[in-house]
Motif scaffolding. Structure first.
Motif, short mmCIF file in Angstrom:
data_model
loop_
_atom_site.label_atom_id
_atom_site.label_comp_id
_atom_site.label_asym_id
_atom_site.label_seq_id
_atom_site.Cartn_x
_atom_site.Cartn_y
_atom_site.Cartn_z
N ARG A 158 0.84 -1.20 0.00
CA ARG A 158 0.00 0.00 0.00
C ARG A 158 0.88 1.24 0.00
O ARG A 158 1.73 1.41 0.88
CB ARG A 158 -0.92 0.01 1.21
CG ARG A 158 -2.11 -0.93 1.09
CD ARG A 158 -3.14 -0.60 2.13
NE ARG A 158 -4.41 -1.25 1.85
CZ ARG A 158 -5.58 -0.86 2.33
NH1 ARG A 158 -5.64 0.18 3.13
NH2 ARG A 158 -6.68 -1.51 2.03
N SER A 192 -7.04 -0.32 -5.97
CA SER A 192 -6.32 -1.49 -6.43
C SER A 192 -6.23 -1.42 -7.96
O SER A 192 -7.25 -1.37 -8.64
CB SER A 192 -7.05 -2.78 -5.99
OG SER A 192 -6.35 -3.92 -6.44
N CYS A 203 -3.22 4.77 -2.33
CA CYS A 203 -4.16 5.33 -1.36
C CYS A 203 -4.15 6.84 -1.44
O CYS A 203 -3.09 7.47 -1.34
CB CYS A 203 -3.80 4.88 0.05
SG CYS A 203 -3.73 3.08 0.26
N THR A 211 -8.82 3.93 -1.41
CA THR A 211 -7.83 2.94 -1.80
C THR A 211 -8.15 2.44 -3.21
O THR A 211 -9.30 2.13 -3.50
CB THR A 211 -7.81 1.75 -0.83
OG1 THR A 211 -9.09 1.11 -0.82
CG2 THR A 211 -7.47 2.22 0.59
#
Length: 434
Positions: A193, A236, A251, A234
């Motif tokens: 992350r 992905s 993020c 967030t």
């Protein structure tokens, strides 16, 4: 020993941009290669488009030719001049001669290089030039012959030729492959992350969209740009080839604001430790507490932040307020306290003065970029890992140079995340791969 030009970096880049983005390769320098027209022609004939630069005491005078160099240059020539100065701002005055195929070559002294219909005559041996009255007046030079100290001739080529484009294409393919096959250190998580932090409007959301665009193969704008993000989000990133998620998550957060505005510094600890859920709504005057309804009491390692990227606008980094500088430094201390490795992303580099599209292939060699990186060191105290990017904002199509910078910046963040995972004490690695 390498032969170098007398042009300053600034002068050379102004001329390169002025001629539509050209690369200059020095072919001839009178004080090195000989002071005769024969010496010049020997090194400069059949070289394609060239620019000849004359250095007098007060002026720099030049002639750009699209056709190959000859003693009598009959084709149209762009003549230009500007004052010899170290200042970054200077005015170039130009005059374009007309093609003249009726010039009698026999009337030209063998020691004189002629341009157009005697519009410009250069005597390399005696080191003086003469021009017609109209041209002298048009480009702002004094009347009469002008003596000079040096003469240089450059071959002019497109800054991004096919060879360089092929090289960048191959490097980008290699970087993309590295991203797809990356495995976080120690196998503790499937995806790292990366948290983007920085002032409002510096390009955090644009960077996320740019990364998505690179891997999708088309420009996308999923992350909303143009106003301050109020939520923790967030993202992905999915591979456009097979639809599988890539091994990293980007993020986004509320921007740092002036004084009490923007992201609350007290929230940063909870973001880094994984207590903040996706779509959490920030409140500048009311930081998150464990009693919040969506607070994550026992986050897994996969929920934590593994790398922080401080995002700064290259065009405004030297004009940040004292309050903003203090807030960035305080934020950085919080990141360090939590043991998270961080980097810096300098955005909007394409808007810097004298930067060309070709410079984006290797911007770290450009003086304006070097100055901005030095400013980040000096003003904000970031020691290293300052990465340059150019985001997609208004474009409709992907750019090879932008893709390369975006992929390069991501590649540099992976070792930072690995360092964080490598340094984790054993008791903090519980709940892996959950």
């Amino acid at each position: 020993m390498a032969v170098t030009t007398r042009l300053t970096w600034m002068q050379e880049n102004v001329l390169q941009n002025w001629f539509g983005g050209k690369q200059f390769s020095l072919l001839y320098k009178a004080t090195i290669h000989g002071s005769s027209s024969g010496d010049l022609l020997q090194g400069c004939s059949n070289q394609g488009p060239t620019v000849t630069v004359i250095y007098s005491e007060k002026y720099i005078i030049g002639a750009y030719m699209q056709e190959s160099y000859q003693q009598i240059n009959k084709g149209s020539v762009i003549l230009f001049s500007f004052q010899s100065t170290e200042n970054s701002e200077f005015e170039i005055r130009r005059f374009k001669t007309c093609t003249n195929n009726d010039v009698d070559g026999q009337r030209c002294d063998r020691n004189i290089l002629q341009y157009g219909n005697h519009d410009l005559n250069i005597n390399i041996y005696k080191r003086h030039i003469s021009m017609s009255y109209n041209i002298v007046k048009e480009i702002g030079l004094p009347l009469g012959n002008i003596c000079f100290q040096e003469c240089e001739v450059f071959r002019c080529e497109d800054l991004l030729d096919q060879r360089k484009m092929n090289m960048v294409t191959e490097l980008s393919k290699s970087l993309s492959s590295d991203m797809r096959t990356y495995n976080p250190r120690r196998g503790l998580v499937h995806q790292i992350r990366i948290l983007l932090l920085g002032p409002t409007g510096v390009g955090k959301s644009s960077y996320i969209n740019s990364v998505k665009s690179v891997f999708r193969g088309c420009v996308t704008n999923q992350s909303v740009m143009g106003f301050d993000t109020k939520q923790f989000r967030t993202y992905s990133i999915k591979d456009g080839k097979d639809g599988n998620p890539l091994p990293f998550v980007l993020c986004d957060s509320m921007g740092l604001g002036e004084k009490e505005e923007g992201l609350c510094i007290d929230d940063i600890f909870y973001i880094l430790k994984g207590h903040i859920p996706d779509r959490y709504q920030f409140n500048s005057i009311k930081p998150v507490t464990p009693s919040h309804v969506n607070y994550i009491d026992s986050p897994w390692l996969k929920d934590r932040i593994h790398c922080v990227a401080f995002v700064l606008d290259a065009n405004t980094v030297e004009n940040l307020s004292h309050e903003m500088v203090a807030k960035i430094k305080r934020t950085r201390r919080e990141v360090i306290k939590c043991g998270v490795v961080h980097v810096v992303l300098l955005t909007h580099v394409e808007d810097l003065h004298l930067i060309t599209k070709a410079d984006l292939v290797d911007p770290y060699r450009c003086m304006p970029v070097k100055f901005k990186i030095e400013a980040v060191h000096k003003e904000l105290g970031f020691p290293s890992d300052i990465l340059v990017v150019s985001n997609y904002t208004l474009e409709w199509e992907l750019s090879l140079s932008k893709n390369f910078l975006i992929l390069s910046s991501l590649k540099q963040m992976l070792p930072a995340a690995d360092d964080f995972l490598e340094d984790l004490p054993l008791e903090e690695t519980d709940g892996i791969l959950k």
